[in-house]
Design a protein around this motif. Structure first.
Motif, PDB file in Angstrom:
ATOM      1  N   ARG A   1      40.800  43.758  56.979  1.00 39.61           N
ATOM      2  CA  ARG A   1      40.388  45.221  55.326  1.00 39.61           C
ATOM      3  C   ARG A   1      41.101  45.802  56.558  1.00 39.61           C
ATOM      4  O   ARG A   1      42.048  46.560  55.122  1.00 39.61           O
TER       5      ARG A   1
ATOM      6  N   ILE B   1      39.343  34.457  50.466  1.00 41.26           N
ATOM      7  CA  ILE B   1      38.252  35.130  49.307  1.00 41.26           C
ATOM      8  C   ILE B   1      37.340  33.707  49.940  1.00 41.26           C
ATOM      9  O   ILE B   1      36.219  34.505  49.757  1.00 41.26           O
TER      10      ILE B   1
ATOM     11  N   LEU C   1      35.509  35.691  52.423  1.00 39.49           N
ATOM     12  CA  LEU C   1      34.957  36.410  52.369  1.00 39.49           C
ATOM     13  C   LEU C   1      33.543  37.079  50.786  1.00 39.49           C
ATOM     14  O   LEU C   1      32.802  37.255  51.260  1.00 39.49           O
ATOM     15  N   THR C   2      33.952  35.984  50.390  1.00 37.33           N
ATOM     16  CA  THR C   2      32.592  35.510  49.091  1.00 37.33           C
ATOM     17  C   THR C   2      31.670  35.551  49.974  1.00 37.33           C
ATOM     18  O   THR C   2      30.163  35.727  49.993  1.00 37.33           O
TER      19      THR C   2
ATOM     20  N   THR D   1      34.114  43.971  53.620  1.00 38.68           N
ATOM     21  CA  THR D   1      34.460  42.492  53.063  1.00 38.68           C
ATOM     22  C   THR D   1      34.579  43.403  51.875  1.00 38.68           C
ATOM     23  O   THR D   1      34.840  42.784  50.932  1.00 38.68           O
ATOM     24  N   ALA D   2      33.141  44.321  51.652  1.00 41.32           N
ATOM     25  CA  ALA D   2      33.492  44.324  49.658  1.00 41.32           C
ATOM     26  C   ALA D   2      34.663  45.360  49.746  1.00 41.32           C
ATOM     27  O   ALA D   2      35.638  45.413  48.782  1.00 41.32           O
TER      28      ALA D   2
ATOM     29  N   LEU E   1      37.616  43.334  49.824  1.00 45.29           N
ATOM     30  CA  LEU E   1      37.747  42.433  47.902  1.00 45.29           C
ATOM     31  C   LEU E   1      37.847  43.523  46.960  1.00 45.29           C
ATOM     32  O   LEU E   1      38.713  42.674  46.215  1.00 45.29           O
ATOM     33  N   LYS E   2      37.703  44.464  47.319  1.00 42.44           N
ATOM     34  CA  LYS E   2      38.083  45.435  46.195  1.00 42.44           C
ATOM     35  C   LYS E   2      40.122  45.809  46.329  1.00 42.44           C
ATOM     36  O   LYS E   2      40.467  45.277  45.524  1.00 42.44           O
TER      37      LYS E   2
ATOM     38  N   MET F   1      41.474  42.465  44.067  1.00 41.11           N
ATOM     39  CA  MET F   1      41.317  43.032  43.047  1.00 41.11           C
ATOM     40  C   MET F   1      42.523  43.988  42.442  1.00 41.11           C
ATOM     41  O   MET F   1      42.412  43.791  41.051  1.00 41.11           O
TER      42      MET F   1
ATOM     43  N   MET G   1      39.393  36.565  41.452  1.00 39.45           N
ATOM     44  CA  MET G   1      38.040  36.193  42.868  1.00 39.45           C
ATOM     45  C   MET G   1      37.205  35.224  42.297  1.00 39.45           C
ATOM     46  O   MET G   1      36.126  35.311  40.837  1.00 39.45           O
TER      47      MET G   1
ATOM     48  N   ILE H   1      32.745  35.699  41.473  1.00 44.73           N
ATOM     49  CA  ILE H   1      32.914  37.746  41.333  1.00 44.73           C
ATOM     50  C   ILE H   1      33.363  37.812  39.498  1.00 44.73           C
ATOM     51  O   ILE H   1      34.843  37.654  39.308  1.00 44.73           O
TER      52      ILE H   1
END
Length: 684
Positions: free
Chosen positions: A624, A647, A650-651, A667-668, A671-672, A675, A681, A684
């Motif tokens: 992160r 990825i 993380l998923t 984690t969120a 991922l953001k 993206m 992704m 997702i």
């Protein structure tokens, strides 16, 4: 001959002593010949010792340096001065003069043993002393002669010159039961003679039965009354207690141990008669016995173990190393036996007298011996709480403080620190490893900060063993966790950071792990260390080491290294350096991925279990931080890298850690961020 009084000893002798050429005996010094008789006032004898020592030092200082293959000129000069004096006294017909000659030579052994040995071995002196044993059978002369033999038997040159008549006289003196002090002194002489004979190569093996008999005799003397006799018996046991079989016997005798420790009053307000030199010697002897009973056998390297096996093979006549049985004496000195002896010492009050021993008989030798005893007893974790309860940590801190305050130039660097202080520091480190800093040092933070320098010395000293360095690191790790100020002070210790970074590359797993854990604490607690690992070009190589250590097979090391990275990636500078490392060796992101998904993209055999919760937390924080704190233009380039495993990991974390906000939130966020970069992704 007249005897000089106490005032004359200090006010007349010392000022004029060095006005005389060292080729003749000054008149003032001649009066000292009668000042060492054992029945004389202790204060007078103490001053006489001081004057004699000063004179010998002055003569040696004035002598020319020794040439190769020649006798020491200082010893030659002193021998020429003292030989006529001693020879005349021991050959005299008056008992008072004989006593003076014997007692002076005994004192000379304690002040300048080389000169005393030269005088003692002179043919005329030995002949006269041998005659004295028949001509003057009085108690005073016999005891004084035994004291002289006890001193002489401590030196190889004298042992080899001892006439058989003196050996026989000592054996007779030990067997007689009328004069207990004489018996005790003669037993000490025989002990030194028998132990020395083995080391001199005069006998092949020691008479174990005889030594046990001597030990029993000395125990009986100590258990009885009479301080003078006890002093000699304690000295004898201090020699005998290096024998494993004697150690076992003494350690199992509860009544003896309690009597031995009773020489030191338990109450702080009680000093009794322990202010004079003889009682200081009694305490020192007691401490040496305690040290021998508690001492562990030094660990042997594989090469040393092989040499020991070969020696036993030679003695046993066998040709196969596998057939060699361990020597029974060696068995009695193995760790389980020593641990049991240590517990017996603690049970019978050894810990309760150590602080008072220093208070009543303070000297460098006493302090170092107490430190070694506390180290030995602290090896057994079961004893550490009792050591703390008895004030052992405070005693060790005081020993260390006095040592450093006596150092000529404490700020000059660690190279000046004497190796003798390392064991007391190691003892304090053992206590600091298994207990919180407050439990060990008390609530005052100053006491905690004072311990940092000694632990740093133990870590960086060239003579420190690997174990001492390991325990120093562990203790410093514990201190650095006490707060930001403590971590900052640890980081500023001279030479510490360089040494720690070197040990992070050590092959030994425990050393490498401990060094990495300390680094993790310092990165989190010290601003200077944080900058050292995040700013400038040198930081890149340090970060590379942390990345590599985050991929080793030792879980605690990986946790510590990735924890340090989790802190450092909060810095954009550190993230830029990690990006550059990724571009050059393509290992940063794969390693960070294995922290959260060890089964993905790894061929390492140790990575075969689900991810550790703490490891996953560190991993997602690192990832992160890396993506959020990296400069936008560099972040855009990262998306060109194959991020499939990252990825997927993380998923999987998002699906498998529901309710764990400390993991889900970073984690969120990552991922953001991905993206936003346009990374696809899946799912997702």
């Amino acid at each position: 001959m007249a005897v000089i009084d106490e005032a004359d000893t200090t006010s007349v002798v010392v000022p004029s002593l060095f006005n005389y050429p060292p080729s003749s005996l000054p008149e003032e010094l001649s009066y000292l010949i009668t000042s060492f008789i054992y029945t004389h006032d202790h204060g007078k004898r103490s001053k006489a010792f001081l004057v004699l020592a000063s004179y010998c030092q002055g003569v040696r200082a004035s002598a020319e340096p020794a040439r190769d293959g020649t006798q020491d000129p200082g010893t030659q000069m002193l021998s020429r001065i003292f030989l006529p004096v001693v020879q005349a006294r021991v050959a005299d017909t008056q008992e008072a003069d004989v006593l003076a000659g014997l007692s002076f030579l005994t004192a000379l052994f304690q002040v300048d043993w080389q000169t005393a040995a030269e005088v003692f071995r002179h043919e005329a002196v030995l002949a006269s002393i041998t005659d004295i044993l028949d001509l003057y059978p009085s108690e005073l002369v016999s005891r004084e002669a035994a004291r002289l033999f006890s001193q002489a038997c401590g030196h190889k040159a004298c042992r080899s010159s001892l006439p058989i008549e003196i050996n026989e006289w000592l054996e007779t003196a030990v067997r007689q039961k009328k004069d207990l002090p004489l018996r005790a002194i003669a037993a000490v002489a025989i002990t030194k003679l028998s132990r020395g004979a083995g080391s001199d190569g005069l006998v092949e093996s020691a008479n174990v039965s005889k030594r046990l008999d001597l030990a029993e005799l000395m125990k009986a003397i100590i258990m009885g009354e009479g301080q003078d006799s006890s002093l000699h018996a304690v000295e004898g046991l201090a020699y005998l207690s290096v024998e494993p079989i004697v150690k076992e016997d003494l350690s199992k005798d509860t009544a003896f141990l309690k009597k031995l420790f009773s020489v030191v009053p338990r109450s702080r307000g009680t000093s009794g008669t322990l202010s004079d030199m003889s009682n200081h010697s009694l305490i020192y002897g007691m401490l040496n016995i305690t040290y021998h009973l508690s001492a562990y056998r030094p660990p042997l390297s594989p090469d040393q173990e092989q040499i020991m096996k070969l020696r036993r093979m030679t003695k046993s006549g066998t040709t196969n190393a596998q057939d060699v049985e361990e020597n029974p004496a060696d068995v009695l000195d193995d760790d389980p036996h020593v641990k049991e002896r240590g517990r017996n010492l603690v049970k019978n009050g050894a810990l309760d007298i150590l602080a008072n021993a220093i208070r009543l008989a303070d000297s460098v030798g006493i302090r170092i011996t107490v430190g070694r005893i506390l180290l030995n007893l602290s090896v057994d974790k079961e004893n550490r709480g009792k050591v703390l309860q008895s004030g052992g940590a405070k005693t060790l801190a005081e020993i260390i403080r006095k040592f450093f305050s006596a150092t000529t130039n404490p700020a000059a660097g660690q190279s000046e620190v004497d190796v003798s202080i390392l064991e007391p520091i190691q003892a304090l480190a053992k206590l600091a490893i298994t207990s919180s800093p407050t439990q060990v040092f008390g609530p005052d933070p100053g006491a905690i900060y004072d311990a940092i320098r000694p632990f740093a010395v133990l870590l960086t000293h060239s003579a420190s063993s690997l174990l001492q360095r390991f325990e120093a690191i562990m203790a410093l790790t514990n201190l650095s966790s006490h707060g930001v100020e403590a971590a900052s002070r640890v980081a500023h210790a001279e030479g510490l950071l360089t040494k720690i970074e070197f040990l992070m590359l050590e092959d030994h797993v425990l050393i490498r792990r401990a060094a990495t854990e300390l680094t993790c604490n310092l990165v989190a607690g010290s601003e200077n260390v944080f900058k050292r690992y995040s700013e400038g070009n040198p930081a890149k190589s340090r970060l590379q080491i942390l990345v590599a250590l985050s991929d080793v097979d030792d879980l605690p090391t990986r946790l510590a290294a990735s924890g340090a990275l989790a802190s450092l990636t909060s810095s954009p500078d550190a993230c830029r350096s990690l990006y550059e490392l990724e571009q050059s060796n393509h290992r940063v992101l794969p390693v960070l991925t294995t922290l959260i998904a060890p089964l993905s993209g790894s061929n390492e055999p140790y990575i075969s279990t689900p991810p550790d919760h703490a490891m996953v937390h560190r991993g997602v924080v690192c990832i992160r931080n890396f993506f959020i704190n990296l400069e936008p233009n560099l972040r855009n380039r990262v998306k060109e890298t194959d991020l499939t495993d990252l990825i997927n990991g993380l998923t999987a974390i998002m699906k498998g850690n529901t309710g764990k906000a400390e993991i889900i939130q970073p984690t969120a966020e990552v991922l953001k961020s991905l993206m936003d970069l346009g990374v696809v992704m899946p799912g997702i």
